[in-house]
Motif scaffolding. Structure first.
Motif, mmCIF file in Angstrom:
data_model
loop_
_atom_site.group_PDB
_atom_site.id
_atom_site.type_symbol
_atom_site.label_atom_id
_atom_site.label_comp_id
_atom_site.label_asym_id
_atom_site.label_seq_id
_atom_site.Cartn_x
_atom_site.Cartn_y
_atom_site.Cartn_z
ATOM 1 N N LEU A 140 -6.256 9.104 -24.486
ATOM 2 C CA LEU A 140 -7.648 8.819 -24.102
ATOM 3 C C LEU A 140 -8.359 10.025 -23.483
ATOM 4 O O LEU A 140 -9.524 9.929 -23.132
ATOM 5 N N VAL A 141 -7.619 11.157 -23.348
ATOM 6 C CA VAL A 141 -8.209 12.307 -22.653
ATOM 7 C C VAL A 141 -9.593 12.715 -23.179
ATOM 8 O O VAL A 141 -10.525 12.872 -22.383
ATOM 9 N N PRO A 142 -9.791 12.872 -24.496
ATOM 10 C CA PRO A 142 -11.128 13.278 -24.948
ATOM 11 C C PRO A 142 -12.222 12.332 -24.459
ATOM 12 O O PRO A 142 -13.248 12.773 -23.923
ATOM 13 N N PHE A 143 -11.979 11.043 -24.594
ATOM 14 C CA PHE A 143 -12.975 10.051 -24.206
ATOM 15 C C PHE A 143 -13.261 10.134 -22.708
ATOM 16 O O PHE A 143 -14.412 10.208 -22.280
ATOM 17 N N ILE A 144 -12.183 10.171 -21.927
ATOM 18 C CA ILE A 144 -12.370 10.159 -20.477
ATOM 19 C C ILE A 144 -12.979 11.470 -19.981
ATOM 20 O O ILE A 144 -13.826 11.474 -19.074
ATOM 21 N N ALA A 145 -12.581 12.581 -20.596
ATOM 22 C CA ALA A 145 -13.159 13.867 -20.203
ATOM 23 C C ALA A 145 -14.661 13.865 -20.476
ATOM 24 O O ALA A 145 -15.463 14.333 -19.662
ATOM 25 N N PHE A 146 -15.062 13.307 -21.617
ATOM 26 C CA PHE A 146 -16.478 13.236 -21.979
ATOM 27 C C PHE A 146 -17.253 12.423 -20.938
ATOM 28 O O PHE A 146 -18.279 12.855 -20.416
ATOM 29 N N ILE A 147 -16.710 11.231 -20.630
ATOM 30 C CA ILE A 147 -17.366 10.375 -19.641
ATOM 31 C C ILE A 147 -17.439 11.084 -18.286
ATOM 32 O O ILE A 147 -18.486 11.115 -17.631
ATOM 33 N N GLY A 148 -16.312 11.702 -17.888
ATOM 34 C CA GLY A 148 -16.275 12.407 -16.606
ATOM 35 C C GLY A 148 -17.330 13.501 -16.538
ATOM 36 O O GLY A 148 -18.019 13.662 -15.525
ATOM 37 N N GLY A 149 -17.471 14.235 -17.639
ATOM 38 C CA GLY A 149 -18.464 15.310 -17.683
ATOM 39 C C GLY A 149 -19.865 14.763 -17.519
ATOM 40 O O GLY A 149 -20.668 15.296 -16.745
ATOM 41 N N LEU A 150 -20.164 13.677 -18.240
ATOM 42 C CA LEU A 150 -21.519 13.122 -18.158
ATOM 43 C C LEU A 150 -21.795 12.522 -16.784
ATOM 44 O O LEU A 150 -22.895 12.663 -16.246
ATOM 45 N N VAL A 151 -20.780 11.862 -16.206
ATOM 46 C CA VAL A 151 -20.984 11.262 -14.884
ATOM 47 C C VAL A 151 -21.289 12.343 -13.853
ATOM 48 O O VAL A 151 -22.222 12.206 -13.046
ATOM 49 N N SER A 152 -20.542 13.466 -13.904
ATOM 50 C CA SER A 152 -20.802 14.474 -12.876
ATOM 51 C C SER A 152 -22.137 15.172 -13.115
ATOM 52 O O SER A 152 -22.809 15.560 -12.157
ATOM 53 N N THR A 153 -22.556 15.305 -14.384
ATOM 54 C CA THR A 153 -23.886 15.856 -14.649
ATOM 55 C C THR A 153 -24.957 14.939 -14.055
ATOM 56 O O THR A 153 -25.910 15.391 -13.422
ATOM 57 N N LEU A 154 -24.750 13.655 -14.269
ATOM 58 C CA LEU A 154 -25.688 12.668 -13.736
ATOM 59 C C LEU A 154 -25.751 12.773 -12.209
ATOM 60 O O LEU A 154 -26.818 12.688 -11.600
ATOM 61 N N LEU A 155 -24.573 13.004 -11.617
ATOM 62 C CA LEU A 155 -24.499 13.157 -10.166
ATOM 63 C C LEU A 155 -25.338 14.357 -9.716
ATOM 64 O O LEU A 155 -26.120 14.271 -8.760
ATOM 65 N N VAL A 156 -25.208 15.475 -10.445
ATOM 66 C CA VAL A 156 -25.974 16.676 -10.094
ATOM 67 C C VAL A 156 -27.477 16.385 -10.184
ATOM 68 O O VAL A 156 -28.244 16.705 -9.275
ATOM 69 N N PHE A 157 -27.880 15.733 -11.269
ATOM 70 C CA PHE A 157 -29.308 15.432 -11.441
ATOM 71 C C PHE A 157 -29.805 14.498 -10.354
ATOM 72 O O PHE A 157 -30.905 14.654 -9.842
ATOM 73 N N THR A 158 -29.001 13.488 -10.020
ATOM 74 C CA THR A 158 -29.431 12.533 -9.006
ATOM 75 C C THR A 158 -29.606 13.236 -7.668
ATOM 76 O O THR A 158 -30.581 13.013 -6.956
ATOM 77 N N LEU A 159 -28.648 14.111 -7.346
ATOM 78 C CA LEU A 159 -28.748 14.834 -6.077
ATOM 79 C C LEU A 159 -29.935 15.785 -6.076
ATOM 80 O O LEU A 159 -30.531 16.051 -5.036
#
Lengths: 271, 343
Positions: free
Chosen positions: B129-148
């Protein structure tokens, strides 16, 4: 053309502009004057929708400028800020061509009409010989004309400028002011600008608005505005005022700062 | 006088266009040559003739199998990932107007790393599942940066600072895990340095549609990217909706990087350096600079991959390492050679 009703702008709850009202007719040259920090630039940004007002409305041809799609506004009104920078390899022609962006859909390339409008803007501003030079290699005056040319290529009815002559020597200042006058006379563009040089403002404006501490002090034609009293009240200076022999417009010569005592006396008189 | 200067002007315009077209032709030819080399070299070397014969009449099935099932998908993947990462960097440099902007800055790589390493070290059973989870993790942290970074709109400096802070936190998490589970770290190192080893057509098929969409959005936003280079107020004056433009361009960049990193692991550098190289070659007009970045990104990754699997053959090196070792000096050379860059 443009009118503002009861504009107020606050930064961190401190009012920078309060309850400002203005009404500008088509084809006028209007300048806004006032001391540093009086809220002139803020006012320009609000009426050109670059900044939001905390209160009040600005109308552009009868529509609230903040509610119009920003791209529609870009076809009717162009604003040139105080500090402009372009990529180091951007030529004058490249820069002027950006003025066509509001008229294009995202999938469209520039066509024959765009090119002829760019040609026109370059020739009005007298930049033919610099057309292929990089903007960053031009002198201050030429650079300012290149940015004016970009605004012209937007083909708007209103041109707003924030201190277009600051940082320029006197002949380049005149060059820019004459250019604006020509644009106003030949193409009937409405021009609104913030100016620091009161004599230039007097010479080139149909009307002037004086703003101090965010509030409208007075407005009117140059001879109504450039008065000893206004210079004392707003700029705290003592000045000699005469009339230009050709245009009859007022000219002022600063004599000196008002002494503290004078200021106090003046205040007590007003009170 | 007038006509002479007009003539000169016409000449200058043509010369610049000719130069740009010439560079594009050179870049594309280079990519084609490198792709062919990439098919020829590996643990066994084939000549171009052998490859063509094997492909046309299927005479030697060994060559055919190696070329079609191993080297072709690998080369295709290098092209897709290189183009995505470079485009992503070019978009971010337009939005953030900062020469140090790269896909790493907005948190997507750090987020993908942390989530991938968590799975690989703590739940090795879920490694598929690494590709899937890495993708989600990347998008979540980007979202975090934008929210902050969001406070009545998005300012460039807040995006950069929020990005740096989020990167530091996530990077700390990654380091912590690699210290705590240092016994298992061996298997993770290749992923952390990016590798194209053992990839098949499955990964290409997975990546292709997403990369196509991302690149299409990027190409359609060249005018917006150009306007953004003039500064916020000038862009707004030209009718660009600043916040919308920033969100669309940053998300596209995050998406392209996220999907690439998910499939091949962490490959930095391409997104930072290639847009600069491209700007040095064709100038800063995004109508030329963006496609040139995509092609050069592919060129760089294909060549780095060739080196990675041939120099110490049969040992494969992580491609990210090669890229930094070879690309760094090349970039410095360009920086010294091209006058007036960086002013």
């Amino acid at each position: 053309m443009i009118s503002a009703k009861g504009l107020s702008v606050a930064y961190d709850k401190k009012n920078v502009v309060s309850n400002f009202t203005m009404d500008i007719k088509e084809g006028e040259i209007v300048s806004i004057i006032g001391p540093n920090g009086s809220g002139k630039s803020t006012l320009l940004k609000v009426i050109s929708r670059l900044m939001n007002a905390s209160n009040g409305v600005t109308y552009l041809e009868g529509n609230d400028v903040h509610r119009l799609p920003t791209k529609e506004v870009a076809k009717k009104l162009a604003i040139l800020g105080q500090h402009n920078h372009s990529p180091s390899d951007c030529t004058v022609r490249d820069l002027v061509a950006y003025g066509r962006v509001p008229h294009k859909q995202w999938y469209e390339f520039s066509n024959y009409d765009d090119n002829s409008i760019v040609d026109w803007a370059i020739s009005v501003t007298g930049l033919q010989e610099f057309e292929h030079r990089c903007v960053t290699t031009l002198s201050g005056g030429e650079r300012q004309r290149a940015w004016v040319a970009m605004a012209l290529a937007q083909k708007t009815k209103v041109l707003i400028l924030d201190e277009p002559t600051t940082y320029l020597d006197v002949s380049h200042q005149l060059e820019v002011m004459e250019l604006l006058k020509k644009i106003n006379e030949e193409y009937k563009m409405t021009i609104i600008m913030v100016l620091h040089d009161l004599n230039q403002a007097s010479k080139y404006s149909d009307r002037m608005y004086v703003i101090n501490k965010g509030k409208l002090v007075m407005q009117g034609c140059p001879s109504e505005v450039i008065t000893k009293k206004m210079l004392r009240d707003v700029y705290k200076i003592d000045a000699h005022i005469s009339a230009d022999q050709v245009s009859g417009k007022p000219l002022f010569f600063p004599l000196g700062l008002l002494k503290n005592k004078d200021t106090k006396e003046m205040k007590s008189k007003i009170v | 006088m007038q006509s002479q200067s007009a003539k000169y002007a016409q000449f200058a315009v043509r010369k610049r266009l000719a130069k740009r077209i010439g560079i594009f032709i050179a870049e594309i030819s280079l990519l084609v040559i490198l792709a062919v080399i990439s098919l020829r070299f590996g643990s066994v070397r084939f000549s171009t003739g052998e490859i063509i014969n094997a492909l046309i009449d299927g005479s030697d099935s060994t060559i055919r199998t190696i070329v079609v099932n191993i080297r072709m998908p690998r080369t295709a993947l290098a092209i897709l990932v290189g183009a995505s990462l470079a485009t992503s960097g070019a978009l971010l440099q337009a939005v953030l107007r900062n020469p140090l902007a790269s896909p790493g800055l907005i948190g997507v790589i750090a987020g993908a790393s942390l989530s991938a390493i968590t799975i690989m070290l703590l739940f090795p059973a879920l490694t598929v599942l690494v590709p899937f989870i890495a993708f989600i993790g990347g998008l979540v942290s980007t979202l975090l940066v934008f929210t902050l970074a969001w406070k009545k709109g998005m300012s460039i400096i807040r995006i950069i600072l929020a990005g740096v802070a989020v990167n530091a936190m996530l990077g700390g998490g990654t380091s912590l895990l690699s210290v705590l589970y240092s016994d298992r770290i061996q298997g993770v190192i290749m992923w952390l340095n990016g590798t194209l080893a053992g990839k098949s057509w499955d990964q290409v098929k997975l990546l292709l549609p997403y990369v196509a969409v991302g690149l299409l959005v990027a190409v359609l936003s060249v005018n917006v990217a150009n306007s953004l280079q003039l500064g916020d107020e000038a862009a707004k004056n030209l009718g660009v909706r600043l916040n919308l433009a920033r969100i669309v361009l940053c998300s596209t960049a995050a998406f392209l990087t996220g999907i690439s990193v998910a499939v091949v692991g962490i490959i930095g550098f391409v997104g930072l350096i290639v847009p600069h190289v491209s700007r040095l070659l064709v100038g800063s007009d995004y109508r030329f600079m963006l496609p040139s970045s995509a092609i050069l990104g592919a060129v760089l990754l294909v060549s780095a991959d060739i080196v990675a699997r041939t120099v110490f053959s049969p040992i494969e090196l992580p491609v990210g390492v090669i890229m930094a070792v070879l690309g760094g000096p090349f970039f410095l050379y360009l920086l010294r050679k091209v006058r007036g860059y960086g002013h």
